[in-house]
Design an enzyme around this catalytic site. Sequence first.
Site, PDB file in Angstrom:
ATOM      1  N   MET A   1       0.840  -1.176   0.000  1.00 22.37           N
ATOM      2  CA  MET A   1       0.000   0.000   0.000  1.00 22.37           C
ATOM      3  C   MET A   1       0.884   1.239   0.000  1.00 22.37           C
ATOM      4  O   MET A   1       1.319   1.692   1.047  1.00 22.37           O
ATOM      5  CB  MET A   1      -0.920  -0.010   1.225  1.00 22.37           C
ATOM      6  CG  MET A   1      -1.757   1.227   1.345  1.00 22.37           C
ATOM      7  SD  MET A   1      -2.895   1.231   2.731  1.00 22.37           S
ATOM      8  CE  MET A   1      -1.800   1.567   4.090  1.00 22.37           C
ATOM      9  N   PRO A   2       1.181   1.800  -1.155  1.00 20.70           N
ATOM     10  CA  PRO A   2       1.996   3.007  -1.202  1.00 20.70           C
ATOM     11  C   PRO A   2       1.272   4.205  -0.579  1.00 20.70           C
ATOM     12  O   PRO A   2       0.069   4.376  -0.725  1.00 20.70           O
ATOM     13  CB  PRO A   2       2.211   3.241  -2.690  1.00 20.70           C
ATOM     14  CG  PRO A   2       1.940   1.933  -3.331  1.00 20.70           C
ATOM     15  CD  PRO A   2       0.912   1.263  -2.481  1.00 20.70           C
ATOM     16  N   TYR A   3       2.061   5.014   0.114  1.00 19.77           N
ATOM     17  CA  TYR A   3       1.589   6.266   0.698  1.00 19.77           C
ATOM     18  C   TYR A   3       2.565   7.340   0.242  1.00 19.77           C
ATOM     19  O   TYR A   3       3.759   7.254   0.533  1.00 19.77           O
ATOM     20  CB  TYR A   3       1.570   6.160   2.224  1.00 19.77           C
ATOM     21  CG  TYR A   3       1.371   7.471   2.935  1.00 19.77           C
ATOM     22  CD1 TYR A   3       0.098   7.978   3.141  1.00 19.77           C
ATOM     23  CD2 TYR A   3       2.454   8.204   3.400  1.00 19.77           C
ATOM     24  CE1 TYR A   3      -0.089   9.191   3.795  1.00 19.77           C
ATOM     25  CE2 TYR A   3       2.283   9.412   4.057  1.00 19.77           C
ATOM     26  CZ  TYR A   3       1.010   9.895   4.246  1.00 19.77           C
ATOM     27  OH  TYR A   3       0.833  11.087   4.894  1.00 19.77           O
ATOM     28  N   THR A  40      -3.254   2.873  -3.489  1.00 20.47           N
ATOM     29  CA  THR A  40      -2.250   3.934  -3.431  1.00 20.47           C
ATOM     30  C   THR A  40      -2.877   5.192  -2.844  1.00 20.47           C
ATOM     31  O   THR A  40      -3.907   5.665  -3.333  1.00 20.47           O
ATOM     32  CB  THR A  40      -1.693   4.224  -4.838  1.00 20.47           C
ATOM     33  OG1 THR A  40      -1.086   3.024  -5.339  1.00 20.47           O
ATOM     34  CG2 THR A  40      -0.667   5.334  -4.819  1.00 20.47           C
ATOM     35  N   HIS A  41      -2.246   5.714  -1.809  1.00 21.94           N
ATOM     36  CA  HIS A  41      -2.756   6.903  -1.120  1.00 21.94           C
ATOM     37  C   HIS A  41      -1.824   8.075  -1.369  1.00 21.94           C
ATOM     38  O   HIS A  41      -0.607   7.948  -1.250  1.00 21.94           O
ATOM     39  CB  HIS A  41      -2.841   6.639   0.390  1.00 21.94           C
ATOM     40  CG  HIS A  41      -3.755   5.506   0.717  1.00 21.94           C
ATOM     41  ND1 HIS A  41      -5.040   5.684   1.128  1.00 21.94           N
ATOM     42  CD2 HIS A  41      -3.557   4.159   0.671  1.00 21.94           C
ATOM     43  CE1 HIS A  41      -5.613   4.513   1.340  1.00 21.94           C
ATOM     44  NE2 HIS A  41      -4.732   3.576   1.062  1.00 21.94           N
TER      45      HIS A  41
END
Length: 72
Positions: A1-3, A40-41
Site C-alpha cells: 500500500m503506497p503512501y 495507493t494513497h
Amino acid sequence: MPYIKIELTKEGVTRQQKQQLIKGVTDLITAVLNKDPHLTHVVIQEVGLDDWGYAGEQVSVLREQGITADKK
C-alpha cells in the site's frame, strides 16, 4: 500500500492542479512499481510561507524579495 505525501507552500494551488498531482503520482507508482492504484494513497499538505524556510530565510520573506520557484 503506497503512501505518498506531497508538501507544497500554500500559494493558491487549485483543486484541479491537486487532482492532476494525485492522478500523475498514482499513475507513476502504478507504472514503475506495478502497484494497485486502488491501494495507493496520496496526501497533499500545504504549508504556510512563514512555516517553510530555505537558505536560512522564511519563504514569505523570499517571496517579498521576488524569489519564486516558478520556471523562468
